[in-house]
Scaffold this motif. Structure first.
Motif, PDB file in Angstrom:
ATOM      1  N   ALA A 251      38.573  50.548  39.258  1.00  0.00           N
ATOM      2  CA  ALA A 251      38.691  50.785  40.694  1.00  0.00           C
ATOM      3  C   ALA A 251      39.065  52.230  40.989  1.00  0.00           C
ATOM      4  O   ALA A 251      38.565  52.839  41.939  1.00  0.00           O
ATOM      5  CB  ALA A 251      39.731  49.843  41.289  1.00  0.00           C
ATOM      6  N   ASN A 256      36.229  50.559  44.116  1.00  0.00           N
ATOM      7  CA  ASN A 256      37.068  49.393  44.333  1.00  0.00           C
ATOM      8  C   ASN A 256      36.218  48.344  45.043  1.00  0.00           C
ATOM      9  O   ASN A 256      35.856  48.505  46.208  1.00  0.00           O
ATOM     10  CB  ASN A 256      38.282  49.768  45.185  1.00  0.00           C
ATOM     11  CG  ASN A 256      39.289  48.646  45.285  1.00  0.00           C
ATOM     12  OD1 ASN A 256      38.919  47.487  45.443  1.00  0.00           O
ATOM     13  ND2 ASN A 256      40.573  48.989  45.209  1.00  0.00           N
ATOM     14  N   ASN A 257      35.885  47.272  44.322  1.00  0.00           N
ATOM     15  CA  ASN A 257      34.997  46.270  44.896  1.00  0.00           C
ATOM     16  C   ASN A 257      35.614  45.550  46.093  1.00  0.00           C
ATOM     17  O   ASN A 257      34.900  45.016  46.938  1.00  0.00           O
ATOM     18  CB  ASN A 257      34.604  45.240  43.826  1.00  0.00           C
ATOM     19  CG  ASN A 257      33.503  45.767  42.926  1.00  0.00           C
ATOM     20  OD1 ASN A 257      32.860  46.764  43.252  1.00  0.00           O
ATOM     21  ND2 ASN A 257      33.283  45.119  41.802  1.00  0.00           N
ATOM     22  N   THR A 258      36.932  45.539  46.170  1.00  0.00           N
ATOM     23  CA  THR A 258      37.591  44.864  47.289  1.00  0.00           C
ATOM     24  C   THR A 258      37.457  45.656  48.574  1.00  0.00           C
ATOM     25  O   THR A 258      37.136  45.118  49.637  1.00  0.00           O
ATOM     26  CB  THR A 258      39.085  44.640  46.972  1.00  0.00           C
ATOM     27  OG1 THR A 258      39.205  43.895  45.769  1.00  0.00           O
ATOM     28  CG2 THR A 258      39.762  43.891  48.114  1.00  0.00           C
ATOM     29  N   GLY A 260      35.559  48.667  48.741  1.00  0.00           N
ATOM     30  CA  GLY A 260      34.339  49.462  48.779  1.00  0.00           C
ATOM     31  C   GLY A 260      34.579  50.953  48.665  1.00  0.00           C
ATOM     32  O   GLY A 260      33.675  51.772  48.849  1.00  0.00           O
ATOM     33  N   ASN A 301      27.277  51.388  38.537  1.00  0.00           N
ATOM     34  CA  ASN A 301      26.917  50.258  39.401  1.00  0.00           C
ATOM     35  C   ASN A 301      27.921  49.143  39.174  1.00  0.00           C
ATOM     36  O   ASN A 301      28.046  48.624  38.074  1.00  0.00           O
ATOM     37  CB  ASN A 301      25.506  49.775  39.076  1.00  0.00           C
ATOM     38  CG  ASN A 301      24.995  48.759  40.086  1.00  0.00           C
ATOM     39  OD1 ASN A 301      25.783  48.146  40.823  1.00  0.00           O
ATOM     40  ND2 ASN A 301      23.689  48.566  40.123  1.00  0.00           N
ATOM     41  N   ARG A 302      28.651  48.808  40.232  1.00  0.00           N
ATOM     42  CA  ARG A 302      29.608  47.705  40.139  1.00  0.00           C
ATOM     43  C   ARG A 302      29.228  46.582  41.097  1.00  0.00           C
ATOM     44  O   ARG A 302      30.055  45.991  41.771  1.00  0.00           O
ATOM     45  CB  ARG A 302      31.022  48.192  40.437  1.00  0.00           C
ATOM     46  CG  ARG A 302      31.577  49.150  39.403  1.00  0.00           C
ATOM     47  CD  ARG A 302      33.085  49.119  39.411  1.00  0.00           C
ATOM     48  NE  ARG A 302      33.583  47.815  38.981  1.00  0.00           N
ATOM     49  CZ  ARG A 302      34.737  47.289  39.387  1.00  0.00           C
ATOM     50  NH1 ARG A 302      35.500  47.934  40.239  1.00  0.00           N
ATOM     51  NH2 ARG A 302      35.126  46.117  38.957  1.00  0.00           N
ATOM     52  N   GLY A 303      27.938  46.314  41.152  1.00  0.00           N
ATOM     53  CA  GLY A 303      27.463  45.215  41.987  1.00  0.00           C
ATOM     54  C   GLY A 303      27.109  45.623  43.392  1.00  0.00           C
ATOM     55  O   GLY A 303      26.662  44.792  44.191  1.00  0.00           O
ATOM     56  N   THR A 304      27.300  46.892  43.732  1.00  0.00           N
ATOM     57  CA  THR A 304      26.999  47.362  45.084  1.00  0.00           C
ATOM     58  C   THR A 304      25.800  48.294  45.095  1.00  0.00           C
ATOM     59  O   THR A 304      25.569  49.003  46.064  1.00  0.00           O
ATOM     60  CB  THR A 304      28.216  48.112  45.665  1.00  0.00           C
ATOM     61  OG1 THR A 304      28.553  49.189  44.789  1.00  0.00           O
ATOM     62  CG2 THR A 304      29.407  47.179  45.818  1.00  0.00           C
TER      63      THR A 304
END
Length: 684
Positions: A251, A256-258, A260, A301-304
């Motif tokens: 993150a 930070n996936n939470t 963005g 790339n973290r899924g976004t």
């Protein structure tokens, strides 16, 4: 002022500062050097001593009034309340409060939070969102009885960094300096005394600047504590951030996936990971995978969706053993966590462009710091940042060609290092073929160090000939310094294990990396030896002892036995002669040198003291001064048929702490780093 100091001031007026002033004004302020030099650059960027002294007092006054010490934060907050408006110097970080749709600032030392910041300021200075930025701010205090109101108002904010610079003027001014002068200018600019360092050591120091001027450059430095590995990345530039190894998370570094929120690599030019070494550490596997892809593809790339970034990655760690121990038992990556040494982690190591041999750097001593003039560091930081837009990697193509044996990944590492060093040293593009070759060899060596250590860990990496072809068609091989010093250790793989203590070499009294056999088995012969800068191991005993043994008359010709350290070198040669003669033998030693113009009396007194001391141990010492000024060659002649030609005379060792009785470099010559030198043995 030295001639170089004068020249810097003439060609870069208002952009240089005397480097010892940082310590003068710092006091107990825990603030990066670039912040202090920013202020010094405003008031002390001159060679006029009276102006400098006035400027120092001004900077001290500014720091005393406006820099926020944590233990005085309450007093500063009170001043803001009482005066209504007050200027502070502090590190500021900004975050988005999505509940009220507003940006809020927190002041690290002042200890206040949730200070509203307008969107325009954040867009103009996006680094406020990641890690924080040192700024000069105007704060206002306006109390309100409304619930949840914040009394602090940020009326102005100015990051402490150069606002603009003229690149063309920089390049034109560079033309006024020789290469040696320019290297010394850069050394002084990063706070180091160039007189203490040899050419190779200077270049190693400057490699630390490549991540600032080369996009997506991957560098590792492993070495002993106290050599200044992290200084450049924490103190030198407002475009770099230093992250402790334990704080490096997915993150924080990437996204930070939470929330963005993009991480450090999206905003900083250089992200340095400190405390990278430690065999007991267990890094996050997901972090390793993301780092591996980012270092290879310049994106993550973290899924976004894929995100591109230009941050260079620097890995800094301490070693716990010396080089021969590491090479005998494991390798130069010995202190890294096991995770980085297995199949997945090796991919990160393979993406490193250069391996800084930190063990060649001495522990920092006071004499190593510069007291001369150098660039205000935020000016140099902006210069390096602008150089990221240029590519010098093709500058050797007309003269040299890399071996076809070198893979694409190895070639990329070599080219990026070459490009970075050329931009740092020759931004004007005017390098001689010899200088281009020097930079190319240096670039190849650092990548070779990476690849050779990977081959020790995993034999599936194929052997590579790190060489280049010159215009005449000759293939010239490149070796690392460790390879030259410890050849039988260096080329062993982990699968082959350590050195066999029952081998014939060990039985005969020859250690695996001795370049010379022991006296019992030695056969003297004509030969030529070459030693690299920073190489350790050579001593007068191993170089001269066997060739001087048995001689009854020895003549030493060296015009530079004048200064104290040079006379001490000569004294250590006499010690070697004493060690290699029988107690009942006498040896006559005659020195031919030149008289010092200013300290001739002290020089004579030293020689007299040596003569008195040498007599009782069987050495008859005499000397003469050659007044013709024609002696330039340096050599040792014996009456039993040997001439030893010395290109540097006895001055083969770099500076070391002579007055420290508890330093092994003071007691044992083989522990001292050498200058580059050559020795030729001729039978006459």
């Amino acid at each position: 002022m030295t001639p170089l100091d004068t020249k810097i001031n003439e060609n870069f007026p208002g952009l240089v500062v005397r480097k010892d002033l940082v310590k003068t004004v710092k006091g107990n302020a825990i603030v990066p050097s670039y912040v202090l030099e920013y202020l010094l650059g405003q008031y002390c960027a001159t060679s006029d001593e009276s102006t400098i002294q006035t400027g120092i007092e001004t900077v001290k006054e500014i720091l005393a009034k406006h820099y926020v010490h944590r233990n005085e934060a309450a007093l500063v907050r009170s001043n803001i309340k009482e005066k209504g408006r007050y200027k502070v110097i502090d590190k500021i970080a900004v975050d988005l409060n999505d509940k009220i749709d507003a940006y809020e600032a927190s002041f690290e030392n002042l200890g206040i939070k949730k200070v509203l910041v307008d969107s325009g300021t954040v867009k103009k200075h996006p680094k406020l969102l990641v890690g924080g930025v040192w700024c000069i701010c105007d704060l206002e205090y306006s109390f309100s009885e409304e619930a949840d109101s914040i009394p602090w108002i940020l009326s102005s904010l100015k990051p402490i960094q150069l606002s603009h610079f003229d690149y063309d003027s920089y390049v034109e001014a560079r033309r006024q300096f020789t290469t040696e002068e320019w290297i010394d200018v850069l050394l002084q600019s990063i706070g180091l005394n160039p007189e203490i360092f040899g050419r190779r050591s200077k270049l190693i120091q400057l490699v630390r600047l490549i991540p600032f001027c080369e996009r997506n450059y991957n560098l590792i430095e492993l070495g002993p504590k106290g050599t200044g590995k992290s200084h450049i990345f924490s103190e030198f530039s407002p475009h770099a951030t230093l992250v402790s190894g334990g704080e490096a998370t997915l993150a924080k570094l990437f996204i930070n996936n939470t929330t963005g929120k993009i991480g450090l690599v999206g905003y900083w030019d250089v992200v340095a990971m400190d405390e990278f070494a430690g065999s007991n550490k267990k890094p996050d596997i997901k972090l390793i995978d993301t780092l591996k892809n980012y270092m290879a593809n310049k994106s993550f790339n973290r899924g976004t969706g894929p995100q591109g970034a230009e941050a260079s990655m620097v890995y800094i760690g301490n070693t716990s053993h010396n080089v021969p121990y590491m090479l005998k038992h494991d390798g130069l990556f010995m202190d890294l966590p096991e995770t980085y040494r297995n199949t997945d982690g090796q991919a990160i190591l393979d993406r490193l462009h250069w391996f800084v041999p930190g063990w060649e750097m001495e522990n920092l001593r006071s004499e190593m710091f510069s007291e001369g003039f150098g660039f205000v560091v935020d000016y140099l930081a902006e210069v390096l940042r602008s150089l990221r837009n240029q590519d010098f990697s093709d500058r050797y193509g007309e003269l040299f060609a890399l071996s076809s044996d070198i893979s694409t990944r190895d070639r990329d590492g070599i080219n990026k290092t070459f490009s970075g060093l050329m931009k740092i040293l020759f931004p004007h593009g005017e390098a001689t073929p010899e200088e281009i070759e020097e930079v190319l060899r240096f670039s190849i060596e650092g990548r070779k160090r990476v690849k050779d250590q990977l081959m020790r860990i995993d034999q599936t990496y194929g052997k590579v000939r790190f060489a280049y072809q010159a215009e005449d068609g000759e293939m010239r091989d490149v070796t690392t310094l460790e390879e030259e010093e410890y050849p039988s250790y260096y080329h062993r793989t982990l699968a082959e294990g350590g050195v066999d203590d029952t081998s014939e070499a060990v039985k005969s009294g020859q250690t695996p990396d001795q370049s010379e056999p022991t006296p019992k088995t030695a056969v003297l012969g004509e030969k030529h030896l070459t030693f690299q800068e920073n190489q350790k191991g050579p001593s007068f005993d191993t170089l001269f002892g066997r060739y001087l043994a048995g001689a009854s008359t020895i003549t030493v010709t060296d015009p530079y036995i004048r200064l104290f350290y040079q006379v001490r070198n000569f004294m250590e040669l006499l010690e070697t002669i004493v060690k290699h003669k029988a107690p009942d033998e006498e040896v006559s030693v005659h020195l031919v040198t030149t008289e010092d113009d200013f300290k001739g009396e002290q020089q004579r007194d030293n020689f007299e003291r040596i003569k008195v001391s040498a007599g009782p141990v069987g050495v008859n010492f005499t000397w003469e001064f050659d007044d013709t000024g024609t002696i330039h060659a340096r050599h040792i002649m014996t009456d039993h048929g040997w001439k030893i030609a010395l290109d540097r005379g006895l001055d083969i060792f770099q500076r070391y702490e002579m007055n420290d009785a508890f330093t092994f470099a003071n007691r044992l010559q083989q522990c001292r780093p050498c200058k580059a030198f050559e020795v030729t043995y001729i039978k006459i």
